[in-house]
Design a protein around this motif. Structure first.
Motif, PDB file in Angstrom:
ATOM      1  N   VAL A 182       0.827  -1.206   0.000  1.00 22.35           N
ATOM      2  CA  VAL A 182       0.000   0.000   0.000  1.00 22.35           C
ATOM      3  C   VAL A 182       0.861   1.257   0.000  1.00 22.35           C
ATOM      4  O   VAL A 182       0.636   2.189  -0.782  1.00 22.35           O
ATOM      5  N   LYS A 183       1.882   1.293   0.860  1.00 20.27           N
ATOM      6  CA  LYS A 183       2.747   2.477   0.923  1.00 20.27           C
ATOM      7  C   LYS A 183       3.518   2.671  -0.384  1.00 20.27           C
ATOM      8  O   LYS A 183       3.714   3.804  -0.828  1.00 20.27           O
ATOM      9  N   GLY A 184       3.929   1.571  -1.003  1.00 22.04           N
ATOM     10  CA  GLY A 184       4.620   1.675  -2.281  1.00 22.04           C
ATOM     11  C   GLY A 184       3.724   2.235  -3.368  1.00 22.04           C
ATOM     12  O   GLY A 184       4.151   3.081  -4.172  1.00 22.04           O
ATOM     13  N   LEU A 185       2.471   1.788  -3.397  1.00 28.20           N
ATOM     14  CA  LEU A 185       1.525   2.287  -4.395  1.00 28.20           C
ATOM     15  C   LEU A 185       1.206   3.761  -4.167  1.00 28.20           C
ATOM     16  O   LEU A 185       1.063   4.530  -5.129  1.00 28.20           O
ATOM     17  N   VAL A 186       1.094   4.156  -2.909  1.00 33.43           N
ATOM     18  CA  VAL A 186       0.829   5.571  -2.606  1.00 33.43           C
ATOM     19  C   VAL A 186       1.976   6.441  -3.099  1.00 33.43           C
ATOM     20  O   VAL A 186       1.765   7.511  -3.692  1.00 33.43           O
ATOM     21  N   LEU A 187       3.219   5.998  -2.875  1.00 36.22           N
ATOM     22  CA  LEU A 187       4.379   6.756  -3.354  1.00 36.22           C
ATOM     23  C   LEU A 187       4.372   6.842  -4.879  1.00 36.22           C
ATOM     24  O   LEU A 187       4.618   7.914  -5.454  1.00 36.22           O
ATOM     25  N   LEU A 188       4.083   5.730  -5.543  1.00 41.64           N
ATOM     26  CA  LEU A 188       4.044   5.725  -7.010  1.00 41.64           C
ATOM     27  C   LEU A 188       2.982   6.685  -7.533  1.00 41.64           C
ATOM     28  O   LEU A 188       3.225   7.448  -8.480  1.00 41.64           O
ATOM     29  N   LEU A 189       1.814   6.671  -6.918  1.00 38.44           N
ATOM     30  CA  LEU A 189       0.734   7.569  -7.349  1.00 38.44           C
ATOM     31  C   LEU A 189       1.109   9.032  -7.103  1.00 38.44           C
ATOM     32  O   LEU A 189       0.760   9.911  -7.899  1.00 38.44           O
ATOM     33  N   ALA A 190       1.825   9.301  -6.004  1.00 40.18           N
ATOM     34  CA  ALA A 190       2.225  10.677  -5.717  1.00 40.18           C
ATOM     35  C   ALA A 190       3.171  11.207  -6.780  1.00 40.18           C
ATOM     36  O   ALA A 190       3.051  12.345  -7.247  1.00 40.18           O
ATOM     37  N   VAL A 191       4.141  10.386  -7.194  1.00 40.06           N
ATOM     38  CA  VAL A 191       5.075  10.809  -8.239  1.00 40.06           C
ATOM     39  C   VAL A 191       4.362  10.924  -9.583  1.00 40.06           C
ATOM     40  O   VAL A 191       4.627  11.846 -10.369  1.00 40.06           O
ATOM     41  N   ALA A 192       3.444   9.986  -9.871  1.00 40.53           N
ATOM     42  CA  ALA A 192       2.666  10.077 -11.106  1.00 40.53           C
ATOM     43  C   ALA A 192       1.839  11.358 -11.130  1.00 40.53           C
ATOM     44  O   ALA A 192       1.687  12.005 -12.181  1.00 40.53           O
ATOM     45  N   PHE A 193       1.326  11.753  -9.966  1.00 40.13           N
ATOM     46  CA  PHE A 193       0.563  12.991  -9.850  1.00 40.13           C
ATOM     47  C   PHE A 193       1.446  14.197 -10.154  1.00 40.13           C
ATOM     48  O   PHE A 193       1.024  15.153 -10.807  1.00 40.13           O
ATOM     49  N   ASP A 194       2.699  14.140  -9.703  1.00 40.12           N
ATOM     50  CA  ASP A 194       3.644  15.218  -9.987  1.00 40.12           C
ATOM     51  C   ASP A 194       3.914  15.314 -11.486  1.00 40.12           C
ATOM     52  O   ASP A 194       3.950  16.409 -12.064  1.00 40.12           O
ATOM     53  N   VAL A 195       4.120  14.167 -12.130  1.00 40.13           N
ATOM     54  CA  VAL A 195       4.357  14.149 -13.581  1.00 40.13           C
ATOM     55  C   VAL A 195       3.145  14.698 -14.323  1.00 40.13           C
ATOM     56  O   VAL A 195       3.277  15.483 -15.278  1.00 40.13           O
ATOM     57  N   TYR A 196       1.953  14.312 -13.881  1.00 39.48           N
ATOM     58  CA  TYR A 196       0.723  14.812 -14.504  1.00 39.48           C
ATOM     59  C   TYR A 196       0.631  16.332 -14.395  1.00 39.48           C
ATOM     60  O   TYR A 196       0.266  17.023 -15.350  1.00 39.48           O
ATOM     61  N   ASN A 197       0.957  16.869 -13.224  1.00 40.74           N
ATOM     62  CA  ASN A 197       0.910  18.323 -13.036  1.00 40.74           C
ATOM     63  C   ASN A 197       1.854  19.052 -13.979  1.00 40.74           C
ATOM     64  O   ASN A 197       1.524  20.098 -14.531  1.00 40.74           O
ATOM     65  N   LYS A 198       3.045  18.492 -14.178  1.00 44.05           N
ATOM     66  CA  LYS A 198       4.011  19.138 -15.072  1.00 44.05           C
ATOM     67  C   LYS A 198       3.526  19.118 -16.506  1.00 44.05           C
ATOM     68  O   LYS A 198       3.654  20.101 -17.246  1.00 44.05           O
ATOM     69  N   ARG A 199       2.984  17.994 -16.921  1.00 46.42           N
ATOM     70  CA  ARG A 199       2.468  17.910 -18.291  1.00 46.42           C
ATOM     71  C   ARG A 199       1.277  18.852 -18.480  1.00 46.42           C
ATOM     72  O   ARG A 199       1.134  19.487 -19.518  1.00 46.42           O
ATOM     73  N   ARG A 200       0.461  18.931 -17.456  1.00 49.74           N
ATOM     74  CA  ARG A 200      -0.712  19.816 -17.514  1.00 49.74           C
ATOM     75  C   ARG A 200      -0.299  21.266 -17.626  1.00 49.74           C
ATOM     76  O   ARG A 200      -0.861  22.051 -18.370  1.00 49.74           O
ATOM     77  N   ALA A 201       0.758  21.652 -16.822  1.00 44.65           N
ATOM     78  CA  ALA A 201       1.244  23.012 -16.873  1.00 44.65           C
ATOM     79  C   ALA A 201       1.917  23.315 -18.208  1.00 44.65           C
ATOM     80  O   ALA A 201       1.808  24.419 -18.755  1.00 44.65           O
ATOM     81  N   GLY A 202       2.631  22.304 -18.764  1.00 49.64           N
ATOM     82  CA  GLY A 202       3.326  22.524 -20.029  1.00 49.64           C
ATOM     83  C   GLY A 202       2.408  22.624 -21.222  1.00 49.64           C
ATOM     84  O   GLY A 202       2.775  23.191 -22.251  1.00 49.64           O
ATOM     85  N   SER A 203       1.199  22.077 -21.114  1.00 49.77           N
ATOM     86  CA  SER A 203       0.261  22.083 -22.250  1.00 49.77           C
ATOM     87  C   SER A 203      -0.537  23.375 -22.331  1.00 49.77           C
ATOM     88  O   SER A 203      -1.293  23.579 -23.272  1.00 49.77           O
ATOM     89  N   ARG A 204      -0.397  24.249 -21.305  1.00 52.64           N
ATOM     90  CA  ARG A 204      -1.167  25.486 -21.326  1.00 52.64           C
ATOM     91  C   ARG A 204      -0.573  26.499 -22.302  1.00 52.64           C
ATOM     92  O   ARG A 204       0.609  26.552 -22.515  1.00 52.64           O
TER      93      ARG A 204
END
Length: 417
Positions: free
Chosen positions: A395-417
């Motif tokens: 569970v803790k490993g999946l939470v960490l993975l999702l947190a980093v994936a969320f960071d990557v998503y935010n960067k892509r979202r910001a770059g597409s503006r």
């Protein structure tokens, strides 16, 4: 063209009137979605934290919110939160430190040998542990900042070196117990200073003062942002935010007050959070750390002394790892060669879950602490439910993975503006 740095909250720039206090009552947006998406990285962690607390409160039939359990969470995860405070500064600068768990073991071992084996006063052990942390930080900072070896390699080597030194210092055996005064660092409480009928009034007073300080600081920050025409939430939403945070803090203080009072280690944590919150947001050193992590080339061309800043980042990490070593050894009432195993992974996970960016330049002290608390609440909740250790790791490993994936998503979202 000369650029003028924004003043501190409460200062008035030239040409501006004193109308900001009045404007603070009317300025801002009431669009909750806009406010949420404006800083999605930080907003998400706070919402997730509240959801996790509510979820485990339901799953454990309220046992996770029991006063004794709340106190235990603070005591059990305090050293991880201390490490996370230092680690987030390392990560913001674009580095990583894999050695902190071994430093926790070595500093605790040094303190134990002096206090338990040599019979020196307990405070000598604390000073020696802190001095050891400074020396370790300076050693690693030298190789990273002045020799130019990547921090990953330096601290990986440090993880092995300091673990071996901890085993040598202890002779590969555990030492215990510490004097009672030493143990109070991690297990002591302030209780009964102001009395109270069935609860500790002093704990509630400290909580109330914290809420007032948060409200005043928030209002001053709001005034400064309005003066420079930066976006803010509407005043009713600002008040609602203060009320919600105040309610959470007072509920937490109420639980502590009905258990054993105010933990001494919580006071240490609060001082560190306030101090490093100010250092990272209100000082030249803090701005330089963000500049180095955000764009190293630009920071160098701007005159930032990158080597000096990087050196002190690792010295600071060594000191905080020593503080965590003192707290951990005090809580376990001894020193063990295997102390601190995988602490570095927990601290790194707390930072990334709390919104720090993998590439550096982004992160906050508060976010790292909330990320650490989120992991702590999850672990504690699963323990109360009797979940196997293997499942907890998944569970803790999946939470960490999702947190980093969320960071990557935010960067892509910001770059597409």
């Amino acid at each position: 063209m000369t650029r003028t740095a924004p003043p501190e909250a409460g200062q008035t720039p030239q040409g501006q009137t004193e109308a900001a206090p009045a404007a603070a009552l009317h300025a801002g947006t009431s669009n909750v979605r806009e406010l949420f998406t404006r800083n999605l990285r930080q907003s998400g962690i706070y919402i997730a934290f509240v959801v996790i607390i509510a979820l485990f409160a339901v799953l454990t039939n309220g046992l996770s919110l029991n006063p004794t359990n709340v106190t235990n969470i603070v005591l059990q995860y305090s050293y991880i939160l201390i490490l996370a405070i230092g680690m987030v500064i390392v990560i913001i600068a674009g580095h990583i430190d894999l050695s902190v768990g071994s430093v926790v073991a070595l500093t605790g071992a040094v303190s134990a040998v002096l206090v338990i084996k040599q019979g020196l006063p307990w405070w000598v052990g604390i000073l020696a542990a802190l001095a050891t942390g400074v020396a370790i930080g300076a050693w690693q900072g030298f190789w990273v900042a002045y020799v130019g070896i990547p921090a990953f390699i330096v601290t990986l080597a440090g993880m092995l070196v300091f673990r071996g030194l901890a085993q040598e210092v202890l002779g590969n055996v555990s030492l215990s117990p510490f004097p009672p005064q030493y143990g109070k660092v991690a297990t002591g409480f302030l209780n009964g200073l102001l009395g109270g009928n069935g609860f500790d009034a002093f704990t509630l007073l400290v909580g109330a003062l914290g809420v007032v300080a948060y409200a005043v600081s928030g209002f001053r920050t709001r005034l400064a942002r309005i003066r420079y025409q930066q976006p803010v939430e509407s005043f009713p939403l600002f008040v609602a935010r203060v009320v919600v945070v105040g309610a959470v803090v007072m509920a937490f203080a109420w639980q502590l007050a009905h258990a054993r009072g105010l933990p001494i280690v919580l006071i240490i944590l609060a001082v560190l959070i306030l101090a490093y919150g100010l250092v990272t947001t209100r000082t030249v050193f803090g701005r330089q750390v963000y500049a180095i992590g955000g764009n190293l080339a630009a920071a160098t061309l701007s005159g930032v002394k990158v080597r000096v800043v990087n050196f002190w980042i690792f010295v600071n990490m060594g000191v905080l790892a020593a503080v965590a070593g003192i707290v951990f050894s005090a809580r376990s009432n001894g020193a063990q060669p295997a102390a601190g195993l995988s602490f570095e992974l927990d601290a790194i996970a707390a930072c990334f879950i709390g919104g720090a960016a993998v590439t550096g330049g982004v992160g906050t002290v508060i976010g790292a602490v909330v990320g650490g608390l989120l992991v702590g609440v999850m672990s504690n909740g699963m323990q109360l439910m009797g979940v196997d250790q293997s499942v907890q790791s998944v569970v803790k490993g999946l939470v960490l993975l999702l947190a980093v994936a969320f960071d990557v998503y935010n960067k892509r979202r910001a770059g597409s503006r």
